[in-house]
Structures are given as structure tokens and as C-alpha cells.
Write an enzyme that holds these catalytic residues in place. Structure first.
Site, PDB file in Angstrom:
ATOM      1  N   CYS A 214     -37.726   7.496 -21.203  1.00  0.00           N
ATOM      2  CA  CYS A 214     -36.407   8.234 -20.634  1.00  0.00           C
ATOM      3  C   CYS A 214     -36.995   9.533 -20.113  1.00  0.00           C
ATOM      4  O   CYS A 214     -37.571   9.286 -19.083  1.00  0.00           O
ATOM      5  CB  CYS A 214     -35.654   8.505 -21.860  1.00  0.00           C
ATOM      6  SG  CYS A 214     -34.171   9.346 -21.622  1.00  0.00           S
TER       7      CYS A 214
ATOM      8  N   ASP B 162     -28.121  -0.529 -19.559  1.00  0.00           N
ATOM      9  CA  ASP B 162     -28.355   0.842 -19.909  1.00  0.00           C
ATOM     10  C   ASP B 162     -27.170   1.865 -19.540  1.00  0.00           C
ATOM     11  O   ASP B 162     -27.124   2.065 -18.152  1.00  0.00           O
ATOM     12  CB  ASP B 162     -29.941   1.191 -19.442  1.00  0.00           C
ATOM     13  CG  ASP B 162     -30.367   2.509 -20.080  1.00  0.00           C
ATOM     14  OD1 ASP B 162     -29.725   3.457 -20.340  1.00  0.00           O
ATOM     15  OD2 ASP B 162     -31.791   2.634 -20.024  1.00  0.00           O
TER      16      ASP B 162
ATOM     17  N   HIS C  37     -30.078   1.024 -23.475  1.00  0.00           N
ATOM     18  CA  HIS C  37     -31.348   2.173 -23.562  1.00  0.00           C
ATOM     19  C   HIS C  37     -32.253   1.971 -24.870  1.00  0.00           C
ATOM     20  O   HIS C  37     -33.368   2.271 -24.597  1.00  0.00           O
ATOM     21  CB  HIS C  37     -30.555   3.377 -23.264  1.00  0.00           C
ATOM     22  CG  HIS C  37     -31.456   4.552 -23.375  1.00  0.00           C
ATOM     23  ND1 HIS C  37     -32.201   4.591 -21.759  1.00  0.00           N
ATOM     24  CD2 HIS C  37     -31.831   5.553 -23.577  1.00  0.00           C
ATOM     25  CE1 HIS C  37     -32.884   5.664 -21.791  1.00  0.00           C
ATOM     26  NE2 HIS C  37     -32.877   5.984 -22.793  1.00  0.00           N
TER      27      HIS C  37
END
Lengths: 363, 170
Positions: free
Chosen positions: A154, A309, A338
Site C-alpha cells: 500500500c 481493490d 485490498h
């Protein structure tokens, strides 16, 4: 249910299933008082670890094993600043760290810690050229390896990409997991909401200091309000009698609600330079007195993305492979969200063994 | 902006909002007419799943609409204004009692941060100079160049480093 003539009685069927559902509900209600106890027993981090390096609030965790490492190059996980990093080591069988440790990699994880008001002025420069550079140098000294392998998740992936572009000589292989690189896409709601016409990040940071954890939590919840606020509690109630589901749910919720604030200045830089001006793909991203040029990345790249995501859409991560100078580039896209990308069943069965193989061939 | 155009804008926003929800309810009604082959709880679950799906799509559409973005902007501006007002009030109250306020501490922290940056930048330059001098001395004496440590990393970690501290063994 059949009557005397051998035909199906729909009323009987309905009555039976309603009765079953009634009993099931009673069973579920009876388990409610035990929930608190179960929630208290949730562990943060599954694989045994030790702290080998500390700097301010940062801690570097090492995952020791009985066997000596099979590969000389250490692997360091870099997580985002918005949540706790133990999502990468959530529980046995759902741990990314476990995969790499079992395969014989000398594995480390950067825990950035929870920032206080005193950290509000920390920038990308402090994190990338300061903390992360020091961690990498520490690992090079500790393991006597000239380079390290990096896996960034991320926002940690975005920072890892910037670090590699600025310090390519210290990185052997780079793995990115749902990392935001090209913020031009409007697929994700966050991209829309953080636009300069909607969100004045300067005013926000000047007033609030650090970006409050509750603000981030509320924003993430709003990305899928029906799923998060309606479906999830209903599903939870319906599966209260399933021990395995309950354990997974409580572990996940513990992590989801364990939010931390983001240092104000880095939040300002992230929103302004990336979400609003998209400077990283233009090779104009300022990090202190340096400018990040992704073309300086020459090491092997593995870019892992999730098709569903909602936080970092594929369109935000996929362009990375075309922006670097590396010749050894690979992308993996799986049908997950995600978080599912790290802990989901499909990721655990297919992606991580594949990622371990990829890294093993290059370490 | 005149009252007339304001009303027109509000009516447009309301119409857009209404359209999203009318579509949603239409989708939900369609789902209600599915034939009940399965047992009641399962049948109800199917309907519920369909309704949630329709609701999710509508919410997503709604949260992308200019109307939602405008209201979110307004809400953020109000929240910031309120927070600023309370910050100013508390700062004034602290200053009236000759006590330092949070903004004073923030300013001190910022000054320290700038000072640290300047010192570290200067140290980096000095490290590079020493590295250059060492290389020249090595060249002159004909010895192998000595390896240098952390030529470009910020050197402040050294003072805080602790090694091998065990934290947890679950």
C-alpha cells in the site's frame, strides 16, 4: 417433506426451515456473551519475532528461525503509515511473513509505530532518506549483504518505490503489493474525494496537525458503506456459531479498528503531490532536496495487484512496470480486495508461494 | 448568485438525488418478483443479497455525484472552521494565563525539525568531504580504498540504536 400421496408439501418445508432458522438464531444469541472473551484472546502478530533495531518510534522486527537463512539477501517488509503492520502476519495460515520465513528468507518487518503530535512535521524525506535508509544500512551491516530485498504494501509500496529510485544501489529486488503509483485514475473514490476542488489539505493539516485516525477510519468505511455498515454485521450474526469464521472476523476487526494517525506533513505531501498533482509518474516527486526519478529503478520488479481493490485500484499500480528501467518485470493480478491480497485464501494458496519462488530465483 | 439560480441549482441536485434512489428501488422491486424455489430463509437471503447489491451500486454512484462531492466539501470546511475556532479559543485562554499553548509547542518542534535538517545536511556534506579526502589519501599512499559506511543515509540512527532486544514470542 412428503404427504401421504408422496408429493412435496410446500407448507411443511416452509415450517421446517423456519423452525430450523429459529433454533439457529437461539444458538447464535447464546454465543453473544462469549464474544468479549474471545476478542480479548486475539493476538497481534503470529510469527515469533524480536526487535533488532529501534529509532524514535520505529521498530525493526526480525523473525528468527532455528535454521540458518537459506538466502543471503535479507527481506524487509515496509508497511503503510495508516495502520498497524501485523496485517502481514495476522494469524497462522493467513500470514505473508510466515510464507517467506518458512522458505528460508531472513525476514524483517518495519513497524513505524504510532506518531504523536511531536511527529507532525515528519516528511517523506524523514521516512525515506532517514528511517528507511537507516534500516536498510543496519541490515546491510548486520547480514553483510550488499543489498536487501524490499516488499512494500500500500503506501509502504509507494515509499519503497521512491526509496529504490533514490537508493537503487542498496536494493536487490523490489516487490510491490497494491502500491499507489499513478494517481490520475478516477476509479477509486479516494481519488475523487482528495481532488483539489473537494479537499483543501493545507487547511486540514494546519488545523488538525496529524491526520486523525478516526478520520481515516471513517473514510475507509465510507468507501463501501453498505458492505461495511449493513452486510458485515448481518453476516457476522448469521455465522456466530462458526468458530473458525468468528476467529477470522475478530482478528480482522481488531486490526481494522487499530488505527493510528498519520504525521501531518507526510499526509500533506501524500495528498498534494500524489493524489492532487500526480508527480511520481512525472518523475517530479520531491523528497527533501532530492527528486524521485522512477527510471533509475533497474532491479527486478514484482508488482502484485488486486482486481477488486477499492482503496488502490489496479489502474493506480499497473503503470509502475512501464515507468522503470528494469528489464526483469512481472505483474500478478488476482480477484481479491485490498486486504484479501495479503490474507485472502486465494492469495495464500496461489500468490505468496509464487512470490516466494520469484524471490528465491533472484536472491 | 441570485435566489432564482440558487433554487434552480437545489432543484437540479434534488432531481439527481431522487433519480439515484428511484433507480435503486426499481432494482429492488424487480428482485422481489423472483420465484421462490428455495426454502424461506435461503430465499430471503437471496432477495437480501440482491437488495444489498443494488444499494451498493447506488451508493457508489451517489458518492461519485457532484452533489455528494459538494456536500462533502462543505462538511469538511465546516469541520475545519469549527476546529480552528476551538484551537484559537484554547490558545487564547492559555496565553491569557501566560501558559504555553499547543501551537507554541508545535512551533518549537518545527524549529527543532528545521535545525535537525540543517545539521544533518551539513553532516552529509562533511561525510562526503571526508570520504573524498580518505580516497585521495588512499590513492597517494597506494593502499586499497577503505569501505565507507552510510555515505548518504541520515546518520542520526546511531544514537538510538539498540540491538537484539526481544519483544515477543507468542
Amino acid at each position: 417433506m412428503k404427504n401421504g400421496n408422496g408429493t412435496t408439501n410446500p407448507w411443511g418445508k416452509w415450517q421446517q426451515s423456519m423452525l430450523d432458522e429459529g433454533f439457529a438464531n437461539a444458538r447464535r444469541f447464546s454465543r453473544l456473551p462469549l464474544l468479549y472473551q474471545k476478542a480479548q484472546r486475539i493476538r497481534k502478530g503470529a510469527t515469533p519475532s524480536e526487535v533488532v533495531y529501534e529509532e524514535d518510534r520505529l521498530k525493526l522486527l526480525h523473525y528468527p528461525t532455528d535454521q540458518p537463512p537459506r538466502y543471503a539477501t535479507p527481506l524487509v517488509f515496509v508497511f503503510a503509515l495508516v495502520n498497524r503492520p501485523y496485517i502481514l502476519d495476522l494469524k497462522p495460515g493467513r500470514s505473508v511473513v510466515e510464507h517467506f520465513v518458512k522458505r528460508g528468507f531472513d525476514t524483517y518487518l518495519v513497524d513505524w509505530g504510532a506518531p504523536t503530535r511531536a511527529d507532525r512535521h515528519l516528511t517523506f524525506d524523514d521516512h525515506i532518506n532517514g528511517y528507511l535508509a537507516n534500516v536498510v544500512d543496519f541490515l546491510r551491516e548486520r547480514t553483510a549483504a550488499p543489498k536487501v530485498n524490499i516488499l512494500g504494501y500500500c503506501m509502504g509500496g509507494t515509499m519503497s518505490a521512491m526509496f529504490t529510485a533514490l537508493h537503487q544501489e542498496r536494493v536487490k529486488n523490489l516487490m510491490l503489493l497494491a502500491a499507489g503509483i499513478d494517481f490520475a485514475t478516477r476509479d477509486g473514490l479516494l481519488n475523487l474525494w482528495t481532488g483539489p476542488e473537494c479537499f483543501n489539505v493545507d487547511k486540514f493539516v494546519d488545523t488538525f496537525g496529524n491526520c486523525p485516525a478516526e478520520f481515516l477510519q471513517a473514510s475507509f468505511l465510507l468507501l463501501k458503506p453498505v458492505q461495511n455498515l449493513v452486510e458485515k454485521p448481518i453476516n457476522f450474526f448469521e455465522r456466530l456459531d462458526d468458530d473458525e469464521y468468528l476467529d477470522d472476523f475478530l482478528t480482522m476487526e481488531t486490526w481494522l479498528n487499530d488505527n493510528i494517525p498519520v504525521p501531518g506533513e507526510i499526509f500533506r505531501e501524500f495528498v498534494k503531490y500524489l493524489y492532487q498533482q500526480n508527480l511520481l509518474v512525472q518523475n517530479k516527486m520531491p523528497v527533501g532536496k532530492h527528486t524521485v526519478d522512477l527510471r533509475k529503478i533497474t532491479c527486478p520488479i514484482l508488482n502484485i495487484m488486486a482486481r477488486n481493490d477499492d482503496l488502490v485500484p489496479c489502474a493506480q499500480s499497473a503503470p509502475f512496470n512501464d515507468l522503470v528501467s528494469s528489464t526483469d518485470r512481472k505483474s500478478i493480478i488476482i480477484p481479491a480486495g485490498h486486504i484479501g491480497l495479503a490474507i485472502g485464501g486465494k492469495a495464500q494458496k496461489e500468490v505468496w508461494p509464487q512470490a516466494c519462488d520469484w524471490l528465491a530465483e533472484r536472491s | 448568485m441570485s435566489d432564482g439560480s440558487n433554487m434552480e441549482k437545489t432543484a437540479e441536485q434534488w432531481a439527481a438525488f431522487q433519480k439515484i434512489w428511484t433507480d435503486t428501488f426499481a432494482k429492488m422491486m424487480q428482485l422481489g418478483f423472483t420465484s421462490p424455489d428455495a426454502a424461506p430463509p435461503e430465499f430471503l437471503r437471496q432477495i437480501r443479497g440482491g437488495i444489498f447489491q443494488a444499494l451498493s451500486q447506488s451508493w457508489d454512484e451517489f458518492m461519485r455525484s457532484p452533489q455528494f462531492l459538494e456536500s462533502m466539501k462543505q462538511w469538511m470546511e465546516n469541520a475545519i472552521a469549527f476546529r480552528k475556532m476551538s484551537n484559537d479559543f484554547l490558545t487564547k485562554a492559555r496565553h491569557e494565563t501566560q501558559a504555553p499553548a499547543r501551537e507554541d509547542i508545535d512551533a518549537t518542534m518545527q524549529a527543532m525539525h528545521h535545525m535537525e535538517t540543517r545539521v544533518l545536511d551539513r553532516m552529509e556534506e562533511l561525510a562526503k568531504q571526508v570520504e573524498g579526502l580518505t580516497a585521495r589519501v588512499d590513492n597517494m599512499s597506494g593502499t586499497k580504498p577503505r569501505p565507507t559506511k552510510r555515505a548518504s543515509a541520515r546518520p542520526r540512527a546511531a544514537k538510538n540504536r539498540k540491538q537484539g532486544k526481544t519483544r515477543k514470542q507468542p
